[in-house]
Design a protein around this motif. Structure first.
Motif, PDB file in Angstrom:
ATOM      1  N   LYS A 236       0.836  -1.206   0.000  1.00 26.62           N
ATOM      2  CA  LYS A 236       0.000   0.000   0.000  1.00 26.62           C
ATOM      3  C   LYS A 236       0.864   1.246   0.000  1.00 26.62           C
ATOM      4  O   LYS A 236       0.573   2.232  -0.689  1.00 26.62           O
ATOM      5  N   ASP A 237       1.972   1.195   0.757  1.00 29.28           N
ATOM      6  CA  ASP A 237       2.840   2.372   0.842  1.00 29.28           C
ATOM      7  C   ASP A 237       4.191   1.936   1.405  1.00 29.28           C
ATOM      8  O   ASP A 237       4.285   0.962   2.158  1.00 29.28           O
ATOM      9  N   ILE A 238       5.235   2.643   1.014  1.00 26.84           N
ATOM     10  CA  ILE A 238       6.563   2.518   1.611  1.00 26.84           C
ATOM     11  C   ILE A 238       6.968   3.925   2.000  1.00 26.84           C
ATOM     12  O   ILE A 238       7.104   4.798   1.142  1.00 26.84           O
ATOM     13  N   ALA A 239       7.141   4.165   3.284  1.00 29.06           N
ATOM     14  CA  ALA A 239       7.252   5.538   3.749  1.00 29.06           C
ATOM     15  C   ALA A 239       8.172   5.625   4.971  1.00 29.06           C
ATOM     16  O   ALA A 239       8.455   4.620   5.624  1.00 29.06           O
ATOM     17  N   PRO A 240       8.630   6.853   5.277  1.00 28.33           N
ATOM     18  CA  PRO A 240       9.419   7.040   6.498  1.00 28.33           C
ATOM     19  C   PRO A 240       8.580   6.725   7.730  1.00 28.33           C
ATOM     20  O   PRO A 240       7.371   6.948   7.755  1.00 28.33           O
ATOM     21  N   ALA A 241       9.231   6.190   8.738  1.00 22.09           N
ATOM     22  CA  ALA A 241       8.584   5.931  10.023  1.00 22.09           C
ATOM     23  C   ALA A 241       9.249   6.809  11.079  1.00 22.09           C
ATOM     24  O   ALA A 241      10.194   7.557  10.783  1.00 22.09           O
ATOM     25  N   GLY A 279       3.897   4.356  -9.114  1.00 23.39           N
ATOM     26  CA  GLY A 279       3.512   5.669  -8.607  1.00 23.39           C
ATOM     27  C   GLY A 279       2.721   6.504  -9.593  1.00 23.39           C
ATOM     28  O   GLY A 279       2.007   7.426  -9.202  1.00 23.39           O
ATOM     29  N   THR A 280       2.826   6.181 -10.902  1.00 20.48           N
ATOM     30  CA  THR A 280       2.147   6.992 -11.913  1.00 20.48           C
ATOM     31  C   THR A 280       0.941   6.294 -12.535  1.00 20.48           C
ATOM     32  O   THR A 280       0.189   6.939 -13.263  1.00 20.48           O
ATOM     33  N   GLU A 281       0.771   5.005 -12.303  1.00 18.92           N
ATOM     34  CA  GLU A 281      -0.341   4.257 -12.889  1.00 18.92           C
ATOM     35  C   GLU A 281      -1.220   3.692 -11.773  1.00 18.92           C
ATOM     36  O   GLU A 281      -0.879   2.686 -11.152  1.00 18.92           O
ATOM     37  N   PRO A 282      -2.352   4.328 -11.489  1.00 19.74           N
ATOM     38  CA  PRO A 282      -3.155   3.941 -10.322  1.00 19.74           C
ATOM     39  C   PRO A 282      -3.800   2.562 -10.417  1.00 19.74           C
ATOM     40  O   PRO A 282      -4.222   2.013  -9.391  1.00 19.74           O
ATOM     41  N   ASP A 283      -3.882   1.973 -11.631  1.00 19.06           N
ATOM     42  CA  ASP A 283      -4.543   0.673 -11.744  1.00 19.06           C
ATOM     43  C   ASP A 283      -3.582  -0.495 -11.575  1.00 19.06           C
ATOM     44  O   ASP A 283      -3.996  -1.659 -11.662  1.00 19.06           O
ATOM     45  N   LEU A 284      -2.300  -0.223 -11.324  1.00 21.21           N
ATOM     46  CA  LEU A 284      -1.324  -1.293 -11.135  1.00 21.21           C
ATOM     47  C   LEU A 284      -1.249  -1.721  -9.679  1.00 21.21           C
ATOM     48  O   LEU A 284      -1.378  -0.899  -8.762  1.00 21.21           O
ATOM     49  N   HIS A 285      -1.032  -3.018  -9.464  1.00 22.11           N
ATOM     50  CA  HIS A 285      -0.761  -3.548  -8.129  1.00 22.11           C
ATOM     51  C   HIS A 285       0.745  -3.732  -7.981  1.00 22.11           C
ATOM     52  O   HIS A 285       1.426  -4.144  -8.923  1.00 22.11           O
ATOM     53  N   LEU A 286       1.267  -3.457  -6.789  1.00 23.85           N
ATOM     54  CA  LEU A 286       2.668  -3.709  -6.482  1.00 23.85           C
ATOM     55  C   LEU A 286       2.735  -4.845  -5.463  1.00 23.85           C
ATOM     56  O   LEU A 286       2.289  -4.699  -4.331  1.00 23.85           O
ATOM     57  N   LEU A 287       3.271  -5.986  -5.888  1.00 21.58           N
ATOM     58  CA  LEU A 287       3.383  -7.156  -5.026  1.00 21.58           C
ATOM     59  C   LEU A 287       4.776  -7.233  -4.424  1.00 21.58           C
ATOM     60  O   LEU A 287       5.771  -6.964  -5.103  1.00 21.58           O
ATOM     61  N   MET A 288       4.831  -7.622  -3.174  1.00 23.59           N
ATOM     62  CA  MET A 288       6.101  -7.808  -2.488  1.00 23.59           C
ATOM     63  C   MET A 288       6.216  -9.243  -2.008  1.00 23.59           C
ATOM     64  O   MET A 288       5.265  -9.811  -1.474  1.00 23.59           O
ATOM     65  N   ILE A 289       7.382  -9.837  -2.233  1.00 21.87           N
ATOM     66  CA  ILE A 289       7.734 -11.084  -1.576  1.00 21.87           C
ATOM     67  C   ILE A 289       8.932 -10.768  -0.701  1.00 21.87           C
ATOM     68  O   ILE A 289       9.871 -10.095  -1.146  1.00 21.87           O
ATOM     69  N   LEU A 307      10.125  -7.134  -5.626  1.00 19.29           N
ATOM     70  CA  LEU A 307       8.853  -6.532  -6.008  1.00 19.29           C
ATOM     71  C   LEU A 307       8.428  -7.005  -7.388  1.00 19.29           C
ATOM     72  O   LEU A 307       9.253  -7.351  -8.226  1.00 19.29           O
ATOM     73  N   MET A 308       7.130  -7.020  -7.618  1.00 20.97           N
ATOM     74  CA  MET A 308       6.568  -7.389  -8.915  1.00 20.97           C
ATOM     75  C   MET A 308       5.321  -6.563  -9.181  1.00 20.97           C
ATOM     76  O   MET A 308       4.455  -6.434  -8.315  1.00 20.97           O
ATOM     77  N   LEU A 309       5.232  -5.991 -10.383  1.00 19.60           N
ATOM     78  CA  LEU A 309       4.054  -5.242 -10.792  1.00 19.60           C
ATOM     79  C   LEU A 309       3.054  -6.171 -11.467  1.00 19.60           C
ATOM     80  O   LEU A 309       3.428  -7.088 -12.192  1.00 19.60           O
ATOM     81  N   THR A 310       1.764  -5.923 -11.225  1.00 22.73           N
ATOM     82  CA  THR A 310       0.723  -6.636 -11.961  1.00 22.73           C
ATOM     83  C   THR A 310      -0.325  -5.627 -12.422  1.00 22.73           C
ATOM     84  O   THR A 310      -0.464  -4.538 -11.862  1.00 22.73           O
ATOM     85  N   THR A 311      -1.096  -6.033 -13.419  1.00 24.05           N
ATOM     86  CA  THR A 311      -2.206  -5.213 -13.894  1.00 24.05           C
ATOM     87  C   THR A 311      -3.371  -5.316 -12.918  1.00 24.05           C
ATOM     88  O   THR A 311      -3.303  -6.014 -11.907  1.00 24.05           O
ATOM     89  N   ALA A 312      -4.460  -4.652 -13.245  1.00 26.52           N
ATOM     90  CA  ALA A 312      -5.661  -4.739 -12.417  1.00 26.52           C
ATOM     91  C   ALA A 312      -6.194  -6.161 -12.343  1.00 26.52           C
ATOM     92  O   ALA A 312      -6.882  -6.533 -11.392  1.00 26.52           O
ATOM     93  N   GLN A 313      -5.855  -6.995 -13.345  1.00 31.32           N
ATOM     94  CA  GLN A 313      -6.294  -8.398 -13.378  1.00 31.32           C
ATOM     95  C   GLN A 313      -5.263  -9.316 -12.722  1.00 31.32           C
ATOM     96  O   GLN A 313      -5.337 -10.528 -12.855  1.00 31.32           O
ATOM     97  N   TRP A 314      -4.248  -8.752 -12.059  1.00 36.07           N
ATOM     98  CA  TRP A 314      -3.199  -9.496 -11.364  1.00 36.07           C
ATOM     99  C   TRP A 314      -2.306 -10.264 -12.339  1.00 36.07           C
ATOM    100  O   TRP A 314      -1.727 -11.295 -11.986  1.00 36.07           O
ATOM    101  N   LEU A 315      -2.176  -9.760 -13.566  1.00 35.48           N
ATOM    102  CA  LEU A 315      -1.262 -10.334 -14.545  1.00 35.48           C
ATOM    103  C   LEU A 315       0.078  -9.605 -14.449  1.00 35.48           C
ATOM    104  O   LEU A 315       0.132  -8.379 -14.580  1.00 35.48           O
ATOM    105  N   PRO A 316       1.180 -10.315 -14.224  1.00 34.54           N
ATOM    106  CA  PRO A 316       2.476  -9.650 -14.026  1.00 34.54           C
ATOM    107  C   PRO A 316       2.951  -8.921 -15.275  1.00 34.54           C
ATOM    108  O   PRO A 316       2.756  -9.390 -16.404  1.00 34.54           O
ATOM    109  N   VAL A 317       3.579  -7.767 -15.074  1.00 33.37           N
ATOM    110  CA  VAL A 317       4.170  -7.002 -16.169  1.00 33.37           C
ATOM    111  C   VAL A 317       5.525  -6.474 -15.705  1.00 33.37           C
ATOM    112  O   VAL A 317       5.720  -6.160 -14.530  1.00 33.37           O
TER     113      VAL A 317
END
Length: 434
Positions: A236-241, A279-289, A307-317
């Motif tokens: 969801k976010d990577i931020a300073p703590a 950060g620029t494409e709101p419909d992308l998911h960012l997956l972390m392992i 990290l791995m990016l996926t589309t809104a359908q969870w297809l990796p890109v």
């Protein structure tokens, strides 16, 4: 002229023919397992069938394809997978990934530690600065393990009927099923794997209790190596703590994961392109392992990640070109698989995706990122045409717009008949429904 769709999900067990949804199929699998019978997949008409095997899971028995036989099945068979050389999987089969048809178990060899010695970091002295983007040798790095689970869950597959059916709950269920019977150093992968449940206010306490029971397995014990846990989750976010940095995970509103400053800096260097596109494409998911440890206060800290990016359908890109091609395939209702890199470096040529509705063979789609007019994909990525001349769909983004996609030859299948690899005995709608 369209050719008829090939029948799928029919098996011969002994002298009887079964479909997955036939009454008594579960009992037939039980007897086949007890008598060491191999079912045969009848996806190719006029042939004796392709040998399968029966494996036992917690909830029953399932039919699985034999190792290295996925490309022998019909392209619209639930057991089909493109040739291993179309992705980065090829060099890992039989080395980092060893499947035993006798037991139904798969042994995985990892390129990252799953324990931490007292007083020492989890990474070796010569820690990789790439945050395990690329692993070396025939072992699974973090990214390769995530790609393997994604492929095994068939989340890299797409058919017209999948539209609107994939949610995080579906993704999580498929990944957990894909992780069954996978072992690392004689330990079940599921015992260390954390995938956040879909958050519900009404179920908050029950969800938290289940999470704490799993995380307790990674609690430090005085004088003993600490067991690390493995997480697959959407960022969801990577931020300073207040101290250092934190990774905030979706569906986990009450607990962030700590990142030390060194790991945070490596994260920015290694995944700059993924983070920028996310950060620029709101419909992308960012997956972390990630591997993570629990400290004495019960706070999770990430040790290593990918990290791995996926589309809104969870297809990796991999990048924007991947995203554009996959988006066009989804919009046109095509049946295809998305190739994944595993350990393969980003500058090495690979098939982007393979169309499964263009005949008896997969039709590879190749994106030329080298921008050289004389560049051509390797011969193994070509498809024989009726006149015996090999051809391949190729897009050179630097030279022009995306060319028209190859025409569909097989009838589009609006019903999601594909199921996660190794789960062909379960009705497809039950697995694909959200």
């Amino acid at each position: 002229m369209n050719t008829p769709a090939v029948p799928v999900a029919a098996y011969a067990i002994g002298d009887q023919r079964w479909t997955r949804d036939a009454p008594g199929f579960a009992d037939a699998l039980t007897k086949a397992h007890e008598n060491h019978l191999r079912p045969r997949c009848l996806c190719l008409p006029g042939q004796q069938g392709i040998d399968m095997y029966v494996a036992r899971l917690v909830e029953g028995y399932i039919v699985k394809r034999m190792p290295n036989t996925g490309s022998q099945h019909a392209t619209n068979c639930p057991s089909y997978e493109p040739p291993a050389e179309f992705s980065g999987l090829g060099p890992l089969v039989g080395t980092a990934i060893v499947e035993n048809p006798s037991t139904g178990e798969t042994t995985l060899t990892l390129d990252f530690p799953m324990s931490k010695l007292p007083g020492r970091g989890a990474q070796p002295p010569a820690a990789r600065s790439s945050s395990s983007v690329v692993a070396h040798g025939h072992r699974l790095g973090l990214r390769a393990l995530l790609h393997y689970l994604w492929d095994q869950a068939e989340l890299s597959h797409w058919k017209l009927g999948f539209a609107g059916r994939r949610t995080w709950g579906t993704v999580r269920r498929h990944l957990l099923q894909a992780a069954e019977n996978k072992f690392v150093h004689d330990h079940a992968l599921l015992g260390s794997l954390y995938i956040p449940e879909v958050f519900s206010v009404e179920q908050r306490d029950a969800i938290q209790s289940r999470r704490q029971r799993l995380w307790a397995r990674g609690a430090p014990r005085h004088g003993q190596p600490q067991h690390l846990l493995l997480m697959v989750a959407e960022v969801k976010d990577i931020a300073p703590a207040r101290y250092g940095h934190k990774a905030v995970i979706k569906h986990l509103p009450d607990q962030a994961f700590a990142l030390d400053d060194a790991l945070y800096r490596r994260l920015g260097r290694s995944f700059e392109h993924e983070l920028t596109l996310w950060g620029t494409e709101p419909d992308l998911h960012l997956l972390m392992i990630a591997t993570f440890r629990m400290d004495e206060a019960g706070t999770p800290s990430i040790m290593e990640l990918s990290l791995m990016l996926t589309t809104a359908q969870w297809l990796p890109v991999d990048d924007g070109w991947d995203r554009q091609l996959v988006g066009a395939l989804v919009r046109q209702g095509r049946s295809f698989t998305k190739s994944l890199r595993y350990n393969t470096p980003g500058n090495q040529a690979l098939v982007c995706a393979s169309l499964l509705d263009c005949g008896a063979a997969p039709y590879p789609l190749f994106v030329d990122r080298e921008h050289r007019p004389d560049a051509s994909p390797p011969e193994k990525f070509t498809v024989p045409t009726p006149n015996a001349d090999p051809t391949v769909w190729r897009w050179r983004p630097a030279l022009g717009d995306m060319p028209a996609l190859p025409q569909r030859q097989l009838k589009a299948d609006p019903v999601p008949s594909a199921v996660p690899a190794g789960m062909e005995g379960i009705p497809a709608l039950a697995l694909s429904a959200s």
